[in-house]
Design an enzyme around this catalytic site. Structure first.
Site, PDB file in Angstrom:
ATOM      1  N   SER A 119     -13.257   4.500 103.546  1.00 21.94           N
ATOM      2  CA  SER A 119     -12.960   4.102 104.923  1.00 21.94           C
ATOM      3  C   SER A 119     -14.229   3.820 105.711  1.00 21.94           C
ATOM      4  O   SER A 119     -14.162   3.264 106.798  1.00 21.94           O
ATOM      5  CB  SER A 119     -12.133   5.178 105.618  1.00 21.94           C
ATOM      6  N   HIS A 140     -10.133  -1.859 101.326  1.00 21.73           N
ATOM      7  CA  HIS A 140      -9.759  -0.813 102.276  1.00 21.73           C
ATOM      8  C   HIS A 140      -8.306  -1.002 102.707  1.00 21.73           C
ATOM      9  O   HIS A 140      -7.989  -1.858 103.528  1.00 21.73           O
ATOM     10  CB  HIS A 140     -10.716  -0.882 103.478  1.00 21.73           C
ATOM     11  N   GLU A 152      -8.640  -4.646 104.113  1.00 15.57           N
ATOM     12  CA  GLU A 152      -9.962  -5.089 104.580  1.00 15.57           C
ATOM     13  C   GLU A 152     -10.854  -5.185 103.343  1.00 15.57           C
ATOM     14  O   GLU A 152     -10.985  -4.217 102.592  1.00 15.57           O
ATOM     15  CB  GLU A 152     -10.498  -4.036 105.573  1.00 15.57           C
ATOM     16  N   ASN A 190     -12.494   0.576 111.266  1.00 13.88           N
ATOM     17  CA  ASN A 190     -12.752   1.936 111.733  1.00 13.88           C
ATOM     18  C   ASN A 190     -13.827   2.003 112.803  1.00 13.88           C
ATOM     19  O   ASN A 190     -13.889   2.969 113.558  1.00 13.88           O
ATOM     20  CB  ASN A 190     -13.080   2.850 110.553  1.00 13.88           C
TER      21      ASN A 190
HETATM   22  N1  3HC Z   1       6.687   4.602 102.276  1.00 15.35           N
HETATM   23  C1  3HC Z   1       7.625   3.630 102.395  1.00 15.35           C
HETATM   24  N2  3HC Z   1       8.106   3.207 103.580  1.00 15.35           N
HETATM   25  C2  3HC Z   1       7.642   3.826 104.689  1.00 15.35           C
HETATM   26  C3  3HC Z   1       6.669   4.846 104.651  1.00 15.35           C
HETATM   27  C4  3HC Z   1       6.183   5.229 103.372  1.00 15.35           C
HETATM   28  N3  3HC Z   1       5.243   6.177 103.222  1.00 15.35           N
HETATM   29  N4  3HC Z   1       6.406   5.234 105.925  1.00 15.35           N
HETATM   30  C5  3HC Z   1       7.183   4.487 106.729  1.00 15.35           C
HETATM   31  N5  3HC Z   1       7.928   3.639 105.981  1.00 15.35           N
HETATM   32  C6  3HC Z   1       8.848   2.611 106.471  1.00 15.35           C
HETATM   33  C7  3HC Z   1      10.151   3.181 106.958  1.00 15.35           C
HETATM   34  O1  3HC Z   1      11.075   3.332 105.896  1.00 15.35           O
HETATM   35  C8  3HC Z   1      10.591   2.136 107.967  1.00 15.35           C
HETATM   36  O2  3HC Z   1      11.187   1.033 107.302  1.00 15.35           O
HETATM   37  P1  3HC Z   1      12.222   0.031 108.073  1.00 15.35           P
HETATM   38  O3  3HC Z   1      11.435  -0.694 109.111  1.00 15.35           O
HETATM   39  O4  3HC Z   1      12.759  -0.855 107.004  1.00 15.35           O
HETATM   40  O5  3HC Z   1      13.272   0.933 108.692  1.00 15.35           O
HETATM   41  C9  3HC Z   1       9.292   1.658 108.567  1.00 15.35           C
HETATM   42  O6  3HC Z   1       8.266   1.993 107.620  1.00 15.35           O
HETATM   43  C10 3HC Z   1       9.005   2.344 109.871  1.00 15.35           C
HETATM   44  O7  3HC Z   1       8.998   3.759 109.656  1.00 15.35           O
HETATM   45  P2  3HC Z   1       9.784   4.815 110.572  1.00 15.35           P
HETATM   46  O8  3HC Z   1      11.024   4.205 111.128  1.00 15.35           O
HETATM   47  O9  3HC Z   1       9.890   6.095 109.810  1.00 15.35           O
HETATM   48  O10 3HC Z   1       8.769   5.181 111.731  1.00 15.35           O
HETATM   49  P3  3HC Z   1       8.027   4.250 112.733  1.00 15.35           P
HETATM   50  O11 3HC Z   1       8.819   3.072 113.138  1.00 15.35           O
HETATM   51  O12 3HC Z   1       7.544   5.187 113.756  1.00 15.35           O
HETATM   52  O13 3HC Z   1       6.781   3.709 111.899  1.00 15.35           O
HETATM   53  C11 3HC Z   1       4.564   3.847 111.093  1.00 15.35           C
HETATM   54  C12 3HC Z   1       5.896   4.571 111.249  1.00 15.35           C
HETATM   55  C13 3HC Z   1       4.747   2.693 110.121  1.00 15.35           C
HETATM   56  C14 3HC Z   1       3.590   4.854 110.538  1.00 15.35           C
HETATM   57  C15 3HC Z   1       4.152   3.286 112.497  1.00 15.35           C
HETATM   58  O14 3HC Z   1       4.178   4.315 113.452  1.00 15.35           O
HETATM   59  C16 3HC Z   1       2.763   2.670 112.491  1.00 15.35           C
HETATM   60  O15 3HC Z   1       2.585   1.523 112.128  1.00 15.35           O
HETATM   61  N6  3HC Z   1       1.771   3.462 112.934  1.00 15.35           N
HETATM   62  C17 3HC Z   1       0.369   3.016 112.973  1.00 15.35           C
HETATM   63  C18 3HC Z   1      -0.226   3.214 111.602  1.00 15.35           C
HETATM   64  C19 3HC Z   1      -1.653   2.785 111.578  1.00 15.35           C
HETATM   65  O16 3HC Z   1      -2.287   2.428 112.560  1.00 15.35           O
HETATM   66  N7  3HC Z   1      -2.213   2.837 110.369  1.00 15.35           N
HETATM   67  C20 3HC Z   1      -3.628   2.536 110.158  1.00 15.35           C
HETATM   68  C21 3HC Z   1      -4.389   3.802 110.176  1.00 15.35           C
HETATM   69  S1  3HC Z   1      -6.097   3.546 109.952  1.00 15.35           S
HETATM   70  C22 3HC Z   1      -6.319   3.576 108.323  1.00 15.35           C
HETATM   71  O17 3HC Z   1      -5.444   3.788 107.536  1.00 15.35           O
HETATM   72  C23 3HC Z   1      -7.732   3.355 107.873  1.00 15.35           C
HETATM   73  C24 3HC Z   1      -8.328   4.606 107.302  1.00 15.35           C
HETATM   74  O18 3HC Z   1      -9.598   4.279 106.758  1.00 15.35           O
HETATM   75  C25 3HC Z   1      -8.502   5.716 108.300  1.00 15.35           C
END
Ligand code: 3HC
Length: 285
Positions: A119, A140, A152, A190
């Site tokens: 990351s 990434h 990324e 990040n």
């Molecule tokens: N596996 C499969 N499907 C998943 C899942 C998983 N682990 N997690 C969520 N889903 C699916 C759900 O089944 C749902 O599908 P649908 O749209 O067909 O119903 C969809 O994703 C949305 O999930 P939920 O309804 O449970 O919950 P939310 O609508 O609140 O979404 C989230 C959850 C997708 C996590 C959303 O809140 C989100 O996009 N959050 C931001 C995440 C983000 O910013 N990620 C980047 C982080 S930074 C990073 O990773 C970099 C690193 O280096 C730090």
């Protein structure tokens, strides 16, 4: 540079997500970690994620079985000898990654591409631990991997355009959108994101608003899918701290200094969702 077989090193939340998406796209996958228990935990996470998709009728039960069939467990790096691409997703410690890349350099065929899901650690420095820096690149993925569209792509100093092209094609085959950037601390994602998460932690530390209040303001006001504090918990507070420290060291700019509250939480072992407690509580009652 045809990619058919992929090894994912590290079966944690990122590694298992990457293995799942690779297998779902038809690649043969080896999922590696240092113990059978850790690989099994990763496979259980993949199975649970696929169950969610079956329940929502996005894939059939047969497709789920097919994905799991394409993933083989590997508790050593020996099977990397059969792979065209290795995606390393181990802990964010340079000494650990250095060891893995040295071993992969010895084990894999000369044509194999060695990618890191780091990351924020410099790809060029990781590549320097191998005899093939031109075949080392950053891939990434974002958390949760099955849902997030971006990969990324970070080009190290020596990475060749052919390697970048092969890796971009693989990301696309996995249903993701690759976007390239240069190898700078925090890359693009990040460097921007961590400043926001840290600032939200400072607000909590100063009592500007409650955690729920800060998250609500960012969700409702900016249309973010989740608030910055919930997102920090999802990423892992230890990971957020480690990335901020890399940014602070890399740029020498005090704007990246981690909030003391973040350090306290990490010292307490409150690492976020994965440990059951972070800024929020995730214990099941
Ligand atoms: N596996 C499969 N499907 C998943 C899942 C998983 N682990 N997690 C969520 N889903 C699916 C759900 O089944 C749902 O599908 P649908 O749209 O067909 O119903 C969809 O994703 C949305 O999930 P939920 O309804 O449970 O919950 P939310 O609508 O609140 O979404 C989230 C959850 C997708 C996590 C959303 O809140 C989100 O996009 N959050 C931001 C995440 C983000 O910013 N990620 C980047 C982080 S930074 C990073 O990773 C970099 C690193 O280096 C730090």
């Amino acid at each position: 540079m045809e990619i058919k077989t992929i090894m994912v090193v590290g079966a944690g939340q990122m590694g298992s997500g990457i293995a799942q998406m690779a297998a779902k796209s038809g690649y043969s996958v080896y999922l590696n970690d240092i113990s059978r228990e850790l690989v099994d935990k990763g496979l259980a996470g993949i199975s649970a994620s696929l169950d969610r998709m079956v329940k929502k009728e996005k894939i059939s039960k047969d497709e789920k079985a097919g994905v799991l069939d394409r993933i083989q467990s590997a508790v050593t790096l020996d099977s990397a000898a059969q792979c065209d691409l290795i995606v390393e997703a181990a802990v964010e410690k340079m000494e650990v990654k250095a060891e893995i890349f040295k071993k992969l350099d010895q084990t894999t065929p000369a044509k194999a591409i060695l990618a890191s899901n780091t990351s924020s650690l410099p790809i060029t420095a990781i590549a320097a631990h191998t005899g093939r820096p031109e075949k080392v690149i950053g891939m990434h993925f974002m958390n949760p991997v099955p849902v997030m569209n971006l990969v990324e792509i970070i080009n190290g100093l020596a990475t060749t355009p052919e390697v970048t092209e092969a890796v971009c094609k693989t990301a696309e085959a996995m249903g993701k959108t690759p976007v390239e950037c240069r190898d700078v601390p925090g890359f693009v994602s990040n460097r921007v994101l961590m400043v926001m998460l840290n600032e939200a932690l400072w607000e909590l530390y100063e009592g500007v608003a409650t955690a729920e209040g800060i998250d609500q303001i960012m969700k409702l006001g900016m249309n973010h899918p989740m608030g910055p504090l919930a997102l920090a918990d999802l990423i892992g507070l230890d990971t957020v701290l480690a990335i901020l420290q890399i940014l602070q060291e890399g740029y020498g700019d005090p704007k990246y200094r981690p909030c003391p509250l973040l350090k306290s939480y990490v010292n307490a072992g409150w690492l976020g969702k994965k440990s059951g407690k972070g800024i929020y509580n995730y214990y099941r009652s």
